[in-house]
Design an enzyme around this catalytic site. Structure first.
Site, PDB file in Angstrom:
ATOM      1  N   TRP A 189       0.701  -6.985  -7.376  1.00  0.00           N
ATOM      2  CA  TRP A 189       0.217  -6.833  -8.801  1.00  0.00           C
ATOM      3  C   TRP A 189       1.187  -5.370  -8.250  1.00  0.00           C
ATOM      4  CZ3 TRP A 189      -1.759  -6.256 -12.616  1.00  0.00           C
ATOM      5  CH2 TRP A 189      -1.679  -5.018 -13.347  1.00  0.00           C
ATOM      6  N   HIS A 202       0.589  -1.062   0.116  1.00  0.00           N
ATOM      7  CA  HIS A 202       0.109  -0.282  -0.235  1.00  0.00           C
ATOM      8  C   HIS A 202       0.987   1.139  -0.136  1.00  0.00           C
ATOM      9  CE1 HIS A 202      -4.156  -1.998   1.397  1.00  0.00           C
ATOM     10  NE2 HIS A 202      -2.876  -2.768   1.546  1.00  0.00           N
ATOM     11  N   SER A 230       4.739  -5.839  -8.017  1.00  0.00           N
ATOM     12  CA  SER A 230       5.840  -6.520  -8.373  1.00  0.00           C
ATOM     13  C   SER A 230       5.105  -6.881  -9.552  1.00  0.00           C
ATOM     14  CB  SER A 230       6.174  -7.712  -7.797  1.00  0.00           C
ATOM     15  OG  SER A 230       6.385  -8.018  -6.590  1.00  0.00           O
ATOM     16  N   GLN A 250      13.907  -3.949  -5.481  1.00  0.00           N
ATOM     17  CA  GLN A 250      13.849  -4.804  -6.528  1.00  0.00           C
ATOM     18  C   GLN A 250      13.485  -3.376  -7.908  1.00  0.00           C
ATOM     19  OE1 GLN A 250      10.534  -7.533  -5.873  1.00  0.00           O
ATOM     20  NE2 GLN A 250       9.376  -6.401  -7.382  1.00  0.00           N
ATOM     21  N   ASP A 254      -4.941 -10.860  -4.069  1.00  0.00           N
ATOM     22  CA  ASP A 254      -5.541 -11.107  -5.437  1.00  0.00           C
ATOM     23  C   ASP A 254      -4.859 -11.288  -6.804  1.00  0.00           C
ATOM     24  OD1 ASP A 254      -2.783  -9.056  -4.742  1.00  0.00           O
ATOM     25  OD2 ASP A 254      -3.389  -7.357  -6.453  1.00  0.00           O
ATOM     26  N   GLN A 255      -3.613 -12.243  -5.820  1.00  0.00           N
ATOM     27  CA  GLN A 255      -2.357 -13.176  -6.813  1.00  0.00           C
ATOM     28  C   GLN A 255      -3.017 -13.794  -7.968  1.00  0.00           C
ATOM     29  OE1 GLN A 255       0.280 -14.655  -3.696  1.00  0.00           O
ATOM     30  NE2 GLN A 255       0.521 -11.721  -2.701  1.00  0.00           N
ATOM     31  N   GLU A 313       5.213  -3.757 -11.857  1.00  0.00           N
ATOM     32  CA  GLU A 313       7.006  -3.356 -12.464  1.00  0.00           C
ATOM     33  C   GLU A 313       7.531  -4.160 -13.783  1.00  0.00           C
ATOM     34  OE1 GLU A 313       8.474  -3.838  -8.102  1.00  0.00           O
ATOM     35  OE2 GLU A 313       7.099  -1.794  -7.975  1.00  0.00           O
TER      36      GLU A 313
END
Length: 461
Positions: free
Chosen positions: A356, A16, A358, A338, A377-378, A361
């Site tokens: 989301w 977040h 990752s 990252q 959500d994955q 990106e």
């Protein structure tokens, strides 16, 4: 004329904080004063100055009763309850103090992340408008909306061919947000219902989405009652549009670096172009010992150089039986930048939990993925990544369903990395989405224009 002033309230978790901070920077770059409202735990670990903020971002923190963060064994239900009750009081006090402060510009709008739905109710009490900052793809919000608006029976029936309106792809059970699965505690489902009920309290509520128009053209328009506005990717400027070269981090990392973490980029530079496998499952995933062993086996069987981020609790060590073999092939760290890793020339693929941030990106940087979804959500993100955007492959668990075997991990990595026909197509698709993400953030790009229109309407910029 006084400067516009927006209060941005965000839940104190890495997933977040990162997009919220980036959104705050975008507002500051538009000459808007931002009050960033979050918990003491997050504030203590965040950089107090955000790149490109021009001094326009100030931080207000409140104690949620867990000032050292949620610890293993803590009661999650009590944590959320305390967060809500204390947060409501603190936000009310902040808005009331701003009303009588003669030196500060008046807060005229509130933006909140989805676990802070109560912030919208507080805003209404102060006669302020608000908008939800949705930090997952629009598709996930669509699924929740349709579940609570006429499609719960179809979703709950256990079908692996779920048809929903709005141009959404056909979904299997494993593609659903985990909050809708029977195995998930009812309180998580209640959190999502509360959020939607909060939105229903407004006419045509505005939802700012960390996505871009070309990525989810149907999903962003699937709910007639909402005005979903794509403003992403919410990624530091230096890595995306290049408008602010100094903006090279989100500025709010909640995790400490280990002693061997600083030389990640130096190590990456010793490897050939597009050769390294990057493995990271985000800030919330606790991988089991058996799954760690299978990941290790898959990496060793591939024989490719890898960078593996393994998060452990303070004072603990990484315990993998083949650690010495792993160190000869790759590098294991507790933290890395990252953004720097995903944009490094030596990177070949990203083995990711498909959170989301990752996922977006990776899309923005053109990195093909191996999806290893865990919760929330994955699974939906992995579905979109594999079947809609076609930028990677998704692992399949073994027959017991609890562990992904090393052979399966190796197979997926090789599909992405072996240079064959499928690998080539995945890289072509990843490159296409990289270009589209950048176009969205150009001066006349869709996300830039969407934000301009939003700001002009709500704060008169």
């Amino acid at each position: 004329m006084s400067r516009a002033h927006v209060l941005l309230a965000t839940f104190p978790a890495q997933g977040h904080i990162n997009p919220a901070l980036q959104f705050a920077k975008r507002l500051a770059n538009a000459d808007i004063q931002v009050t960033f409202f979050t918990s003491v735990y997050a504030w203590r670990r965040m950089s107090r100055t955000a790149a490109g903020s021009n001094g326009l971002i100030n931080f207000v923190s409140f104690s949620d009763g867990y000032d050292d963060g949620l610890q293993p064994g803590d009661d999650g239900k009590n944590y959320m309850s305390e967060m809500k009750s204390r947060g409501i009081k603190a936000l009310s006090d902040t808005l009331a103090a701003n009303n009588v402060d003669q030196k500060s510009s008046k807060i005229t709008f509130v933006v909140y992340s989805h676990l802070f739905a109560w912030a919208a109710k507080v805003a209404r009490e102060f006669h302020l408008r608000s908008a939800l900052l949705w930090i997952e793809p629009a598709t996930v919000l669509d699924i929740f909306y349709f579940y609570f608006n006429g499609y719960s029976d179809e979703i709950d029936a256990g079908s692996d061919a779920i048809h929903l309106p709005g141009g959404l792809p056909v979904l299997a059970q494993r593609d659903l947000p985990s909050f809708l699965l029977p195995s998930t505690h009812e309180r998580f489902r209640s959190l999502m219902k509360e959020k939607l009920e909060t939105l229903e309290g407004e006419e045509k509520p505005k939802v700012l989405v960390n996505s871009f128009d070309a990525l989810e053209p149907d999903a962003l328009k699937a709910i007639d009652k909402y005005e979903m506005i794509a403003i992403g990717p919410l990624i530091p400027s230096a890595f995306l549009d290049g408008k602010d070269p100094s903006d090279r981090s989100f500025g709010g990392d909640l995790f400490e670096k280990g002693s061997n973490d600083d030389d990640c980029l130096e190590w990456l530079s010793t490897n050939p172009r597009s050769s390294v496998v990057y493995v990271s499952f985000g800030s919330f995933v606790n991988t089991t010992k058996s799954q760690m062993e299978e990941i290790a086996r898959g990496l060793l069987d591939c024989g490719r150089p890898f960078l593996w981020v393994v998060r452990v609790n303070e004072g603990e060590e990484v315990l993998i039986s083949c650690m010495e073999e792993l160190k000869r092939v790759g590098k294991i760290v507790s933290w890395c930048s990252q953004l720097e890793v995903l944009t490094h020339p030596s990177l070949g693929c990203f083995v990711t939990h498909c959170g989301w941030n990752s996922t977006l990106e990776s899309i923005s940087f053109g990195v093909p993925m191996v999806a290893f979804p865990q919760w929330f959500d994955q699974g939906t993100n992995a579905k979109l990544m594999e079947d809609v955007w076609r930028t990677g492959v998704r692992v399949r668990a073994n027959e017991e369903g609890s562990v992904v075997d090393g052979d399966e991990i190796r197979r997926c990595i090789e599909e992405v990395m072996d240079g064959g026909e499928k690998s080539r197509k995945l890289r072509e698709s990843a490159g296409k989405w990289k270009d589209l993400a950048r176009k969205a953030m150009e001066e006349d790009g869709s996300s830039v224009n969407n934000l301009k229109v939003f700001l002009d309407e709500v704060v008169g910029i």
